[in-house]
Design an enzyme around this catalytic site. Sequence first.
Site, mmCIF file in Angstrom:
data_model
loop_
_atom_site.group_PDB
_atom_site.id
_atom_site.type_symbol
_atom_site.label_atom_id
_atom_site.label_comp_id
_atom_site.label_asym_id
_atom_site.label_seq_id
_atom_site.Cartn_x
_atom_site.Cartn_y
_atom_site.Cartn_z
ATOM 1 N N HIS A 244 0.771 -1.065 0.033
ATOM 2 C CA HIS A 244 -0.115 0.087 0.079
ATOM 3 C C HIS A 244 0.655 1.194 0.011
ATOM 4 O O HIS A 244 1.022 2.028 0.983
ATOM 5 C CB HIS A 244 -1.004 -0.063 1.209
ATOM 6 C CG HIS A 244 -1.981 -0.987 1.017
ATOM 7 N ND1 HIS A 244 -2.787 -1.427 2.053
ATOM 8 C CD2 HIS A 244 -2.525 -1.539 -0.034
ATOM 9 C CE1 HIS A 244 -3.740 -2.324 1.775
ATOM 10 N NE2 HIS A 244 -3.680 -2.323 0.317
ATOM 11 N N GLU B 52 -6.237 -7.671 3.650
ATOM 12 C CA GLU B 52 -5.697 -8.726 4.439
ATOM 13 C C GLU B 52 -6.948 -9.331 5.123
ATOM 14 O O GLU B 52 -6.977 -10.504 5.473
ATOM 15 C CB GLU B 52 -4.619 -8.002 5.367
ATOM 16 C CG GLU B 52 -4.234 -9.067 6.493
ATOM 17 C CD GLU B 52 -3.260 -8.771 7.744
ATOM 18 O OE1 GLU B 52 -3.133 -9.290 8.738
ATOM 19 O OE2 GLU B 52 -2.563 -7.717 7.234
ATOM 20 N N THR C 159 -2.573 -7.597 10.812
ATOM 21 C CA THR C 159 -1.455 -7.502 11.399
ATOM 22 C C THR C 159 -0.837 -6.147 11.464
ATOM 23 O O THR C 159 0.019 -5.994 12.127
ATOM 24 C CB THR C 159 -0.306 -8.442 10.398
ATOM 25 O OG1 THR C 159 -0.228 -7.594 9.200
ATOM 26 C CG2 THR C 159 -0.547 -9.573 10.119
ATOM 27 N N SER D 51 -2.599 1.143 6.111
ATOM 28 C CA SER D 51 -3.199 1.213 7.612
ATOM 29 C C SER D 51 -2.188 1.433 8.599
ATOM 30 O O SER D 51 -2.698 2.164 9.619
ATOM 31 C CB SER D 51 -3.913 -0.391 7.985
ATOM 32 O OG SER D 51 -4.312 -0.308 9.253
ATOM 33 N N SER E 190 5.610 0.308 4.331
ATOM 34 C CA SER E 190 5.587 0.035 2.815
ATOM 35 C C SER E 190 6.356 1.420 2.212
ATOM 36 O O SER E 190 6.038 1.639 0.905
ATOM 37 C CB SER E 190 4.327 -0.172 2.254
ATOM 38 O OG SER E 190 3.428 1.038 2.724
#
Length: 357
Positions: A74, A159, A197, A256, A300
Site C-alpha cells: 500500500h 488482508e 497484522t 493501515s 511500505s
Amino acid sequence: MSRITNGALAIDLPTPRVPAVRNRLKDTPVIGRKRVLLAAPRGYCAGVDRAVIAVEKALEHYGSPVYVRKQIVHNVHVVATLEQQGAIFVDEVDEVPEGSHIVFSAHGVSPAVVKGADDRGLLSIDATCPLVTKVHREAIRFAKQDQHIILIGHAGHEEVEGTMGHAPERTTLVQNPGEVDTLVVDDPDNLVWLSQTTLSVDETMETVNRLRQRFPNIQNPPSDDICYATQNRQVAIKKVAKDADLVIVVGSANSSNSVRLVEVALEYGAKAAYRVDYSSEIQQEWLDGVETVGVTSGASVPEVLVDEVLAELSDAGYADVGEVKTAEEDLMFSLPKELRKDSTGGVDSRALGGRTR
C-alpha cells in the site's frame, strides 16, 4: 494514470517524483532550536521488501507484462514505480489474460482467489507476507477445531478479506472496541481471537480486553498477530511524539499502519501530526512556531521518500537530525520459490532470506 481499488478505496497513482522540487519551504524564525527527531525503525519491513523484490524478479525472469492483483504493497510511489518497469495492476484475476504470470500482493488472498487464478491457467507467484500467512494458518486450524474466530480488523482491507476467506463460515469481524458490545455469538465458550497484522497495538488490546470482559473464556492466538514491524514503528513514534511539536508520517492513505502512526503520534503527545506521500505535500503553515519535527514512515515506504522529506525540512532550517532508535530489525524473508534462482540459474543472493546481521 492507473486506478487500483483496495476494498472500498480507489487511488489514482501519480507518476513517481524523485527527486522532489526543492526550496518550497521558508526558513522562518522560532523561539528555540530547530531540529528533527527521526524515528527508527521506519520504512520497509521484511514482508514489503520481499513482495517488492518478488515483482522486480518476476519482471526479470519472465519479462513484461507481469500482472499483480491489487497493490503489491500500500504505497502509491512503489506501485507507480513498478508500473513503469512493466507491472500491470488489476483488481481481480479475471482481468488477467489466460496463461499470464500473476503476483499475489503482500496482504494475502483467499482460497477463492487462488482457485480463480488456477481456473484461468494463470502462473501464480504468492508474495503474501509470511506473517499474514501465519494468521491464515491459524484461521484454518481453529476452524477445523470447530472454534469460532473473532477477527479484529478493518472491513474492506485486503488482508482481512483474505483471512476471512480461509474460514468464512466461522469468522466474525470486529472493527473496534465499541462493536464488541453488540457482538452476537452462538457459543461464547468456544471463541478465539485473531487480528489484522497492521493495526494499532493499543487499540487492538483495548478490543481484546473488551472481548475478555464479555467472553471470559475466549482464547488467545498462539502468538501475537500484530506484525513486529508495525509494533516497532509504533513504539518508536511514541518516543518521538512526546518531544515533537509536529510529526510527519510518510505513507499512503490506504496504508493501515501509516494511518495508525499519525493516530499514535497524536495520542502520545505530538501537538500536530500529518501523513504525506511526498515531501511536496508538506505545508508551510505546519511549521509555524515549530521547533521539533518528528519524522517516520510506514512499513511500505522506501527510504528515498523519507530522504526527500528531510531535504525539504533542511531547506526550512531543520538541518539538525537526530535518530531515535528503539529497536534493531534484521529479519529477512525468503523469496517465493519460483524466484529463488538468478538469471544464470544459480541461487539468488536473496533467495533464502536469513538475517542481515
